[in-house]
Design a protein around this motif. Structure first.
Motif, short mmCIF file in Angstrom:
data_model
loop_
_atom_site.label_atom_id
_atom_site.label_comp_id
_atom_site.label_asym_id
_atom_site.label_seq_id
_atom_site.Cartn_x
_atom_site.Cartn_y
_atom_site.Cartn_z
N HIS A 224 0.73 -1.22 -0.06
CA HIS A 224 0.07 -0.24 -0.11
C HIS A 224 0.96 1.33 0.24
N GLY A 226 1.80 3.10 2.39
CA GLY A 226 2.79 3.10 3.30
C GLY A 226 4.24 2.52 2.88
N GLN B 414 -11.30 -0.34 1.85
CA GLN B 414 -10.28 -0.09 0.83
C GLN B 414 -9.37 1.03 1.19
N GLN B 416 -7.65 1.31 4.33
CA GLN B 416 -6.59 0.55 4.76
C GLN B 416 -5.67 -0.24 3.66
N ARG B 417 -6.33 -0.94 2.57
CA ARG B 417 -5.65 -1.87 1.82
C ARG B 417 -5.03 -0.99 0.80
N LEU B 418 -5.39 0.36 0.32
CA LEU B 418 -4.39 1.07 -0.64
C LEU B 418 -3.78 1.92 0.28
N ALA B 419 -4.14 2.50 1.07
CA ALA B 419 -3.60 3.70 1.61
C ALA B 419 -2.64 3.43 2.75
N GLY B 420 -3.11 2.28 3.57
CA GLY B 420 -2.29 2.03 4.72
C GLY B 420 -2.71 2.59 6.07
N VAL B 464 -10.34 6.58 -1.80
CA VAL B 464 -9.13 6.44 -1.17
C VAL B 464 -8.23 7.71 -1.22
N PHE B 473 -1.45 13.25 3.30
CA PHE B 473 -0.36 12.14 2.78
C PHE B 473 0.75 12.03 3.70
N ARG B 475 0.70 11.88 6.78
CA ARG B 475 0.44 11.23 7.72
C ARG B 475 0.47 9.75 7.74
N ILE B 476 0.60 9.19 6.37
CA ILE B 476 0.65 7.78 6.39
C ILE B 476 2.06 7.20 6.73
N PRO B 477 2.18 6.48 7.56
CA PRO B 477 3.35 5.98 7.89
C PRO B 477 4.31 5.27 6.98
N PRO B 478 5.29 5.69 6.77
CA PRO B 478 6.07 4.91 5.88
C PRO B 478 6.56 3.27 6.30
N VAL B 479 6.62 2.45 5.49
CA VAL B 479 6.88 1.22 5.77
C VAL B 479 7.95 0.38 4.85
#
Lengths: 358, 799
Positions: A224, A226, B414, B416-420, B464, B473, B475-479
């Motif tokens: 995703h 992230g 969706q 969580q699925r696409l934006a995390g 989404v 954007f 605030r989306i945590p990088p993984v």
């Protein structure tokens, strides 16, 4: 003649020998087959047995002493000869050395390898596609139907050749069609980057009709935004070799991704310099996003199952940023002064374990 | 897209600062390119009036002005030719910073007279380049001491946005305000869309006339007449506002259309009703129909284009530009306001074909809000009546507002699925409602009514994006992406790896890598076997066909370097060359050239020009690293036509040509303006034997023979034209078991040799795998070598 006098005489001759040849003559005269000491040794056989041990011991001692004296003198003579030779031999070492010209690796090739090295470390492989593309791969499959405003975002070179539908073929305007070819040809998951030449009908201070892009694509069941942010942030910091580079993701628009983003990196701009990685300004570095469901459908993947991100970045542009090369147009001129200045030595191979650049 | 802060504040009640607004806009995807504030530097500058201007007592060019200022009467020395009594200008007083120079204005005595301030030119104020004289203000509404910013009509900070093409709704200030309000930056204020009561008869009848199935070319067209208007200059606020965003004020009616274009993102058009003949028909243009447009150019139209026509023919190009013949002027009394919908794709195609860029086209081709047509008609009518007077007739409506799209189902999962990220249902609802969505259901599945102005929202992924965008954007945590295995796998195929190695190997030979265009001039392609395909729309004829070879591009590089006095050099390129015009009809090639001297002049080296064997060495180096066994490669003649026929060749392995090399043909060099000897090589990496799959890593055992090798030299007299390769092969083949190495160490022709002959001297190393060779065995091999050379080459051992 007593032995003492003989020794003194030979030792005087040894000392007087001023060349290896003279010394050898002394040696032969003393220790050769008919030398004086040899003759003495030979004469032992004629002596009464009870005298032999005493005299034999004395002769041998004399022989050893003379041998040692000759060896010592030989060493002296050799040292003297070497010194004389060294004193004689001269090379003007200030003369310019013989030249062994080294070529250069173009910054585009070097930076491409740097990018590949980083993404290889993240498990990506390198994919390729043709420079000549058909409308479907370059546009349609990427959710850019005819008359879509995005077609005007990238002014296209058309060829006189036609595809099977009679449509003019194009020079690819981006590396994104490699996404399509990769997904059509293989089975998910996918994790590829695709560097290559791209073409747009544009020529001015900051645009050339040909330049280089690298495409990235990661498709699986769980990737995703992230991961998109993590992957590209890790990339940018590895590429610029600074782990404190500020990054920013802004919402943007590309027909083939949804959501779409542009990635900026922090920089400092002054009148004649741009420093990446510090300062309060932002610089756009790449476009990215989650692969659009229509793109997944176009290649026969179920968007309810498969998902992931894609990105595209200008290689020439990041080369300019990283190495402070001012003018894109100079990349394609082949000016040897430029290549020698901005190019890389053949053995400067970028690796993640040894560092990308000096 | 440009707008000013006060303009935005009419749509958005906010206390946010310019910086906060700019940061939020960019975070929302409405990228701020620039925020300029021409007024900021002018704080403290005020309006002043020149009462009297007399010659300076000690200087011909200067004047001594008596000026009424905020601080009373002052004496000011001024050099401007336009300084005169009655002029209203802008005064800088002591202590202010002059924007153009950044210097603080100090008390000054000029030619013996004290100047108590300075009257400024436009350039000094940072408002342009005009330095011909001091600023002259229109005295209407001015007072002495008024802030210069107000007198100049500077609106305040100007935002310039770089919008993406999907956000049609943000090509108006109202849409931008809506996004900001939804992001929590203030409260939205709507324009006054209440109906304006109509008086009298409607304007001309309007008919949509499209073939069946093509109605969407113009689904809705509203015309409203306003009778008895006075079309003078717009009021100052409107002129200043348009000027602030770079739109030239023309007349009140035209300015209103431009204003609404930028205010609501809703382009309008106004006709001078008196100039229209009969009813209006909206239809496709007739073949050959012509229109003189408002830009003063005449366009030839075709039936793909939508026009507004009266009895005389086309009078306006739908969604792009009006016609000159029916445009409004100062004398216009009755105006017909047009508010319509035109097909975005058709508008884009028409604009592109005719080469017209207009603010209207920009908006139409991105897709307008269909439900804004009627409200915008009322708003524009109200502005016309307010600014120009007149009485509006009833609106004539042709067509209908297109129906809303069906609701979109959105599954919360969706996000969580696409934006995390996950958002509480309340927040999802709040964000979407603030953006104008009708929101029903939840919390797992939502039924969303998409606002009419968001034609770009078509899928769950779009929702989404909306939620992630408003949430931020950032605030989306990088993984990190995980690799699965601890050790990275190779990322290159065997071919890719080989290419990389060849590139570095050729560079190691002293050649610098160039990157040249994939396209070349046709004449150059013709010299190298002909162009595989031409381009339909090249930038220039110089770059109009795909390259059949890398050499023309490299020759151009050599020519440019020679022109810069690089009298020797070596370059190469590794890249595609094209063998056809279809996808995949290209091969990876590497080519290199050397020109001029073989090496720069040097005390220890004999000076010589490059020759074919330099190029051969380069080609062999490339082949070696490409995995070709170069010991097995032989040299053949018959090079391609672009080489010198007698000083070039091919490297062959079995029946296949691996590479070509040699001096280039003088005609080729002349055609490419290269005035130096040039040698080149070229090879197709794709044509080489495939790199072996990298499985078996074992190498054959080293054969390190323990027996002493024996070296023998032979000098052979051979015919002048004998290829050396033939002699070397004969020597090598004479006794394969014992001959380990054959090295040609001397080639001599000339004095002392019979006419038509040359001497080739070879050093041969013999070594037996079984024993130390005896003198007799050595002599036997030597005899075999001499015999073989004589037999196959007519060689005679020299005395």
């Amino acid at each position: 003649m007593d032995l003492g006098a003989l020794r003194a005489e030979i030792e005087a001759a040894i000392a007087a020998a001023d060349s290896p040849e003279a010394l050898e003559a002394v040696r032969v005269g003393a220790l050769g087959r008919k030398g004086r000491i040899t003759e003495l040794v030979k004469s032992l056989g004629a002596l009464p047995p009870e005298e032999r041990p005493r005299l034999g011991q004395a002769y041998n001692e004399l022989k050893r002493e003379i041998e040692a004296a000759i060896a010592a003198r030989r060493g002296e003579l050799e040292r003297a000869a070497l010194e004389a030779r060294l004193a004689r031999e001269r090379t003007d070492v200030t003369l310019p050395a013989r030249e062994r010209p080294q070529g250069r690796i173009h910054p585009v090739s070097q930076v491409t390898e740097e990018i590949v090295a980083i993404f290889a470390d993240m498990g990506f492989t390198v994919a390729e596609g043709p420079d000549v593309e058909d409308d479907w791969h370059n546009f349609e499959a990427l959710n850019i139907p005819p008359e879509h405003p995005a077609r005007q975002m990238q002014d296209t070179f058309y060829l006189e050749s036609r595809d099977a539908q009679g449509q003019p073929l194009v020079l690819r305007t981006h590396t994104s069609p490699v996404q399509i070819r990769t997904m059509r040809a293989g089975k998910p998951p996918f994790r590829i980057i695709a560097p290559g030449r791209v073409y747009r009908r544009d020529y001015d201070m900051t645009h050339t009709p040909m330049f280089h892009q690298v495409e990235g694509l990661l498709i699986d069941r769980r990737t995703h935004m992230g991961h998109l942010k993590g992957c590209l942030t890790d990339f940018v910091r590895a590429f610029f070799e600074r782990d404190d580079i500020p990054v920013r993701f802004r919402p943007s628009y590309f027909p083939f991704t949804e959501p779409s983003a542009e990635m900026d990196i922090g920089c400092r701009r002054s009148k004649d310099e741009l420093v990446v990685g510090e300062g309060s300004d932002w610089l756009e570095i790449l476009g990215c996003g989650m692969v659009h469901p229509k793109v997944l459908e176009a290649v026969g993947l179920d968007p309810e199952v498969w998902q992931g991100f894609a990105f595209g970045m200008g290689i020439d542009r990041v080369a300019m940023l990283k190495y402070g090369i001012p003018d894109l147009r100079t990349f394609f001129e082949g000016d040897l002064r430029w290549l020698e200045h901005y190019g890389f030595l053949p053995l400067e191979v970028p690796t993640t374990y040894g560092g990308l650049s000096r | 897209m440009k707008f000013t802060l006060p303009w935005l504040k009419e749509h958005l009640e906010t206390t946010a600062t310019v910086e906060e607004i700019a940061a939020k806009l960019t975070a929302l995807g409405l990228e701020v390119e620039e925020v300029s504030d021409p007024g900021r530097a002018l704080a403290g500058f005020t309006v002043a009036r020149v009462i009297e201007a007399e010659p300076h007592p000690h200087a011909d060019r200067l004047k001594l002005c008596t000026v009424e200022t905020k601080d009373g009467i002052r004496r000011i020395v001024c050099g401007a030719p336009n300084a005169r009594a009655g002029l209203w200008g802008i005064l800088a007083t002591e202590g202010l910073v002059i924007p153009a120079t950044g210097e603080v204005l100090k008390r000054a005595v000029i030619r013996g007279v004290e100047s108590q301030g300075m009257l400024c030119s436009a350039r000094e104020l940072g408002l342009g380049d005009d330095h011909s004289g001091i600023v002259e203000l229109d005295p209407e509404g001015l007072e002495v001491g008024m802030p210069a910013v107000r007198a100049l009509g500077l609106e305040g900070p100007v935002f310039t946005l770089k919008l993406t093409p999907d956000r049609a709704d943000c090509y108006g200030v109202a849409g931008i305000a809506r996004d900001l309000a939804a992001a929590g930056l203030g409260r939205l204020r709507a324009r006054d869309f209440r109906p304006v009561p109509s008086v009298g008869a409607p304007g001309p009848a309007i008919r949509l006339d499209f073939p069946e199935g093509q109605e969407k070319a113009c689904p809705l067209f509203v015309g409203r007449i306003v009778r008895g208007v006075r079309n003078g200059p717009s009021p100052a606020w409107l002129r200043h506002r348009l000027e602030a965003i770079g739109v030239r004020p023309i007349s009140a009616l035209v300015d209103i259309t431009n204003y609404v274009t930028f205010d609501l993102g809703r382009p309008l058009h106004v006709f001078d009703a008196a100039k229209l003949r009969g009813d209006l028909v909206i239809r496709f243009a007739r073949p050959g129909e012509r229109l003189l447009a408002l830009d003063g150019r005449e366009y030839e139209l075709d039936p793909s284009m939508t026009v507004i026509a009266d009895d005389t023919g086309a009078v306006s190009l739908g969604g792009i530009m009006g016609g000159e013949s029916t445009g409004v002027t100062e004398t216009t009394r009755d105006v017909l306001l047009e508010v319509a919908l035109f097909d975005p794709l058709r508008t884009a195609a028409t604009g592109r074909r005719l080469g017209i860029e207009s603010d209207a086209r920009t908006r139409f081709e991105r897709g307008l809000d269909p439900e804004l047509v009627l409200p915008a008609t009322e708003y524009a009518t109200r502005l016309i009546v307010e600014l120009c007077g007149g009485e509006p007739g009833p609106a004539v409506v042709a067509g209908a507002v297109p129906p809303r799209r069906p609701p979109l189902l959105f599954r919360t999962a969706q996000l969580q699925r696409l934006a995390g990220i996950t958002l509480p249902p309340d927040e999802i609802r709040a964000i979407l409602e603030a953006l104008g969505f009708g929101v029903e259901g939840g919390p797992e599945t939502w039924r969303l009514d998409i606002p009419s102005w968001r034609q770009d929202v078509t899928s769950e992924a779009c929702i989404v994006e909306e939620l992630a965008r408003l949430h931020g954007f950032d605030r989306i945590p990088p993984v990190p992406v995980e690799r699965g295995v601890a050790v990275a796998q190779p990322s290159l195929t065997a071919e890719q790896r080989r290419r990389t190695a060849v590139r570095r190997a050729v560079a190691a030979q002293g050649l610098a890598e160039a990157v040249t265009w994939s396209f070349v001039p046709p004449a150059h392609a013709d010299l190298f076997g002909g162009a595989p395909v031409r381009m339909e729309n090249p930038l220039s004829s110089e770059l109009s066909v795909l390259r059949p070879s890398l050499l023309p591009g490299l020759l151009a590089v050599a020519a440019r370097n020679l022109a810069r006095k690089r009298e020797e050099g070596a370059v190469f390129e590794l890249g595609p060359r094209f063998v056809g015009g279809r996808p995949g009809e290209q091969v990876w090639a590497v080519a290199g050239l050397r020109w001029g001297r073989a090496a720069p002049r040097h005390w220890a080296e004999r000076e010589r020009p490059v020759d074919a064997l330099d190029a051969k060495a380069d080609a062999l180096a490339a082949l070696a690293v490409a995995g070709v066994r170069v010991e097995a490669v032989s040299t053949a003649g018959d090079p391609p036509a672009w080489y010198h026929p007698g000083r070039a060749g091919r490297l062959v392995l079995g029946p296949g040509t691996l590479a070509t090399f040699g001096e280039l043909h003088p005609n080729v060099l002349r055609a490419l303006d290269v005035e130096a000897p040039v040698v080149a090589f070229e090879l197709d990496l794709d044509g080489l034997p495939k790199p072996k799959p990298r499985t078996g890593k074992n190498r054959p055992p080293l054969e390190a023979l323990p027996y002493p090798p024996v070296d023998r030299d032979f000098a052979f007299l051979v015919p002048q034209d004998l290829p050396a390769q033939k002699l070397l092969e004969a020597v090598r083949g004479a006794e394969k078991r014992l001959v380990r190495e054959v090295r040609l160490f001397d080639v001599y022709t000339g004095k002392g040799l019979p006419e038509g002959t040359k001497s080739l001297a070879v050093a041969v190393r013999l070594q037996s795998p079984e024993r130390t060779l005896s003198e007799a065995e050595i002599e036997a091999v030597a005899r075999k070598i001499v015999a073989a050379a004589e037999k196959t080459c007519g060689a005679k051992l020299r005395g």
